[in-house]
Design a protein around this motif. Structure first.
Motif, mmCIF file in Angstrom:
data_model
loop_
_atom_site.group_PDB
_atom_site.id
_atom_site.type_symbol
_atom_site.label_atom_id
_atom_site.label_comp_id
_atom_site.label_asym_id
_atom_site.label_seq_id
_atom_site.Cartn_x
_atom_site.Cartn_y
_atom_site.Cartn_z
ATOM 1 N N LEU A 1 11.667 16.137 -3.190
ATOM 2 C CA LEU A 1 10.798 15.739 -2.082
ATOM 3 C C LEU A 1 9.393 15.459 -2.595
ATOM 4 O O LEU A 1 8.787 16.299 -3.264
ATOM 5 C CB LEU A 1 10.764 16.878 -1.033
ATOM 6 N N GLY A 2 8.890 14.281 -2.268
ATOM 7 C CA GLY A 2 7.497 13.939 -2.590
ATOM 8 C C GLY A 2 6.697 13.840 -1.301
ATOM 9 O O GLY A 2 7.244 13.441 -0.270
ATOM 10 N N ILE A 3 5.429 14.231 -1.339
ATOM 11 C CA ILE A 3 4.560 14.074 -0.161
ATOM 12 C C ILE A 3 3.309 13.340 -0.612
ATOM 13 O O ILE A 3 2.646 13.773 -1.566
ATOM 14 C CB ILE A 3 4.191 15.432 0.476
ATOM 15 N N VAL A 4 3.010 12.229 0.049
ATOM 16 C CA VAL A 4 1.884 11.388 -0.388
ATOM 17 C C VAL A 4 1.048 10.937 0.811
ATOM 18 O O VAL A 4 1.471 11.074 1.954
ATOM 19 C CB VAL A 4 2.394 10.141 -1.152
ATOM 20 N N GLY A 5 -0.121 10.382 0.531
ATOM 21 C CA GLY A 5 -1.023 9.904 1.588
ATOM 22 C C GLY A 5 -2.105 10.923 1.864
ATOM 23 O O GLY A 5 -1.993 12.098 1.461
ATOM 24 N N GLY A 6 -3.146 10.486 2.558
ATOM 25 C CA GLY A 6 -4.343 11.315 2.761
ATOM 26 C C GLY A 6 -4.081 12.730 3.251
ATOM 27 O O GLY A 6 -4.704 13.684 2.771
ATOM 28 N N VAL A 7 -3.145 12.901 4.198
ATOM 29 C CA VAL A 7 -2.917 14.243 4.768
ATOM 30 C C VAL A 7 -2.307 15.188 3.723
ATOM 31 O O VAL A 7 -2.417 16.410 3.835
ATOM 32 C CB VAL A 7 -2.034 14.148 6.042
ATOM 33 N N SER A 8 -1.696 14.624 2.682
ATOM 34 C CA SER A 8 -1.099 15.486 1.646
ATOM 35 C C SER A 8 -2.170 16.200 0.821
ATOM 36 O O SER A 8 -1.865 17.045 -0.021
ATOM 37 C CB SER A 8 -0.139 14.702 0.746
ATOM 38 N N ALA A 9 -3.450 15.898 1.097
ATOM 39 C CA ALA A 9 -4.538 16.629 0.438
ATOM 40 C C ALA A 9 -4.731 18.000 1.093
ATOM 41 O O ALA A 9 -5.428 18.869 0.549
ATOM 42 C CB ALA A 9 -5.837 15.832 0.545
ATOM 43 N N HIS B 1 0.819 -1.221 0.000
ATOM 44 C CA HIS B 1 0.000 0.000 0.000
ATOM 45 C C HIS B 1 0.858 1.280 0.000
ATOM 46 O O HIS B 1 0.542 2.253 -0.682
ATOM 47 C CB HIS B 1 -0.911 -0.023 1.228
ATOM 48 N N LEU B 2 1.945 1.256 0.749
ATOM 49 C CA LEU B 2 2.792 2.460 0.832
ATOM 50 C C LEU B 2 3.535 2.687 -0.481
ATOM 51 O O LEU B 2 3.719 3.826 -0.919
ATOM 52 C CB LEU B 2 3.791 2.336 1.989
ATOM 53 N N GLU B 3 3.936 1.599 -1.114
ATOM 54 C CA GLU B 3 4.554 1.729 -2.443
ATOM 55 C C GLU B 3 3.513 2.304 -3.415
ATOM 56 O O GLU B 3 3.832 3.109 -4.289
ATOM 57 C CB GLU B 3 5.061 0.376 -2.933
ATOM 58 N N GLY B 4 2.267 1.889 -3.229
ATOM 59 C CA GLY B 4 1.178 2.457 -4.031
ATOM 60 C C GLY B 4 1.118 3.963 -3.849
ATOM 61 O O GLY B 4 1.107 4.728 -4.822
ATOM 62 N N HIS B 5 1.143 4.427 -2.591
ATOM 63 C CA HIS B 5 1.101 5.881 -2.345
ATOM 64 C C HIS B 5 2.285 6.569 -3.037
ATOM 65 O O HIS B 5 2.132 7.643 -3.620
ATOM 66 C CB HIS B 5 1.128 6.180 -0.847
ATOM 67 N N ILE B 6 3.463 5.956 -2.957
ATOM 68 C CA ILE B 6 4.641 6.575 -3.597
ATOM 69 C C ILE B 6 4.421 6.671 -5.112
ATOM 70 O O ILE B 6 4.766 7.686 -5.736
ATOM 71 C CB ILE B 6 5.930 5.787 -3.261
ATOM 72 N N TYR B 7 3.809 5.651 -5.681
ATOM 73 C CA TYR B 7 3.582 5.678 -7.139
ATOM 74 C C TYR B 7 2.488 6.650 -7.551
ATOM 75 O O TYR B 7 2.337 6.929 -8.751
ATOM 76 C CB TYR B 7 3.357 4.259 -7.684
ATOM 77 N N ALA B 8 1.757 7.193 -6.572
ATOM 78 C CA ALA B 8 0.814 8.273 -6.897
ATOM 79 C C ALA B 8 1.608 9.457 -7.468
ATOM 80 O O ALA B 8 1.084 10.253 -8.248
ATOM 81 C CB ALA B 8 0.033 8.693 -5.661
ATOM 82 N N LEU B 9 2.886 9.538 -7.097
ATOM 83 C CA LEU B 9 3.742 10.611 -7.638
ATOM 84 C C LEU B 9 4.057 10.389 -9.111
ATOM 85 O O LEU B 9 4.303 11.337 -9.851
ATOM 86 C CB LEU B 9 5.058 10.688 -6.856
ATOM 87 N N HIS B 10 4.085 9.136 -9.528
ATOM 88 C CA HIS B 10 4.406 8.816 -10.924
ATOM 89 C C HIS B 10 3.177 8.915 -11.816
ATOM 90 O O HIS B 10 3.298 8.962 -13.033
ATOM 91 C CB HIS B 10 4.941 7.386 -11.055
ATOM 92 N N THR C 1 -5.498 10.543 -1.301
ATOM 93 C CA THR C 1 -6.119 9.523 -0.456
ATOM 94 C C THR C 1 -6.098 8.187 -1.218
ATOM 95 O O THR C 1 -5.756 8.139 -2.399
ATOM 96 C CB THR C 1 -7.557 9.936 -0.083
ATOM 97 N N ASP C 2 -6.511 7.134 -0.543
ATOM 98 C CA ASP C 2 -6.418 5.788 -1.125
ATOM 99 C C ASP C 2 -7.179 5.703 -2.446
ATOM 100 O O ASP C 2 -8.319 6.162 -2.545
ATOM 101 C CB ASP C 2 -6.990 4.761 -0.133
ATOM 102 N N ASN C 3 -6.554 5.108 -3.441
ATOM 103 C CA ASN C 3 -7.185 5.002 -4.761
ATOM 104 C C ASN C 3 -6.605 3.812 -5.527
ATOM 105 O O ASN C 3 -5.523 3.311 -5.198
ATOM 106 C CB ASN C 3 -7.000 6.315 -5.545
#
Ligand code: KG4
Ligand code: ZN
Length: 337
Positions: free
Chosen positions: A257-265, A109-118, A293-295
């Motif tokens: 620097l990348g910021i990911v996960g729900g709070v980054s909204a 799941h965390l790798e998923g959040h990181i790939y939200a950047l890609h 957020t989760d997607n």
């Protein structure tokens, strides 16, 4: 290459369909049932994933203008998260892959959040520091190169999003508290209440002291102004993120620097980190709102990347409640892909 990504690690059912790296559909079904309990009830989360998953996938394919038979790869989150919830998406994905005779890939799941950047960003470079701030995790990870992770700071107690949720509950705001705190904070007066910015000795996060400070304030001031509390809690919680990140940047010398996960909204988080980016000449990446957020799209994107490098996962890959990024094993090849 068409990848279907399925996310069911907590209380959002996410379905993403990508063609190559292009997003064709990204649908999320949020479970409002948890609001009345003030937090996620794992059993209800699992049952609601069961209800939503098939219809959401059907609509996803309509939006994407594709058919199930077009799928080349099925990706699903296998952890970390709530086991019962994870099992719904994971079992669905495995069954689909078997029925379609297509490869399956398990995604952290965390790798998923990181790939939200890609998913959208074109300027992603290695090495990069990624601040993961969600309801379950608060961590700074040094991504040295693709799939090479080194944790630089973790939380000693609560996750940042969890602290937002708990403080929201203390001041009578609904679950999930983050967006409600952000909204209330807009009408609050910064400085009207003082909450301490956590400063742990070691490089890491801690939210329990801040949360307790809010608890005592609410108990001792029955006529409290909810907006003032929201504004000043948010300032302290976000300043803590900025301070720890600043130290991690200094220690590593990394400028991306990348910021990911729900709070980054959170828009106030954006303002604070944009200041830091100017001060340090950083390349700052934050996904757009729907990917914070989760997607499902982020799971599809991460799954595709893993598959390209390592091939598919064993069909027996299990759901795991906890898993650090450094501990992810490359997929063990199962049936011939
Ligand atoms: O990444 P996510 O959807 O799920 C987890 O992996 O945990 O993050 C959910 C968390 C919740 O704690 C929620 O309150 C928080 O992200 N959140 C926010 C905002 N939107 C969501 N926190 C602060 N400000 C927001 N705008
Ligand atoms: Zn998440």
């Amino acid at each position: 290459m068409i990848t279907l990504g399925i996310e069911t690690s907590c209380d959002e059912t996410g379905v993403g369909i990508i063609s190559g790296d292009r997003i064709l559909a990204n649908l999320t079904a949020s479970q409002i049932v948890h609001t009345k309990y003030g937090g996620v009830v794992p059993e209800l989360a699992a049952r609601n994933h069961v209800k939503s998953i098939a219809p959401l996938i059907r609509v996803g394919f309509e939006v994407a203008g594709k058919r199930l038979a077009d799928v080349d790869l099925v990706a699903a989150t296998n952890g970390p998260g709530l086991i019962g919830a994870l099992l719904v998406g994971l079992s669905f994905a495995k069954s689909l892959a078997l029925a379609l005779n297509k490869p399956f890939v398990a995604v952290n799941h965390l790798e998923g959040h990181i790939y939200a950047l890609h998913v959208e960003a074109r300027r992603f470079r290695y090495p990069c520091l990624v601040l993961i701030v969600s309801g379950g995790h608060t961590e700074i990870v040094l991504v040295r190169s693709e799939f090479v992770y080194e944790s630089r700071a973790r939380t000693a107690d609560d996750a940042c999003g969890e602290a937002f949720d708990k403080v929201a509950k203390l001041i009578g705001l609904p679950y999930p508290g983050g967006p409600y705190i952000e909204k209330a904070a807009r009408d609050g007066r910064i400085g009207a209440v003082r909450f301490p910015v956590p400063r742990p000795k070691r490089l890491g996060f801690s939210y329990s002291g801040l949360k307790t400070a809010v608890l005592y304030y609410v108990r001792d001031n029955p006529g409290f102004d909810r907006n003032d509390i929201a504004a000043n809690f948010q300032e302290a919680a976000l300043d803590h993120l900025v301070e720890v990140t600043r130290r991690a940047l200094s220690e590593t010398g990394v400028r991306d620097l990348g910021i990911v996960g729900g709070v980054s909204a959170n828009k106030r988080l954006h303002e604070k980190f944009k200041c830091l980016a100017r001060e340090r000449s950083l390349n700052l990446l934050i996904p757009s709102f729907q990917f914070c957020t989760d997607n499902g799209a982020m799971i599809a994107r991460a799954g595709k990347a893993r598959f390209m490098k390592y091939g598919g996962s064993d069909i027996n890959t299990d759901a795991v409640a906890r898993q650090y990024l450094e501990d992810i094993k490359p997929p063990i090849r199962g049936r011939p892909q």
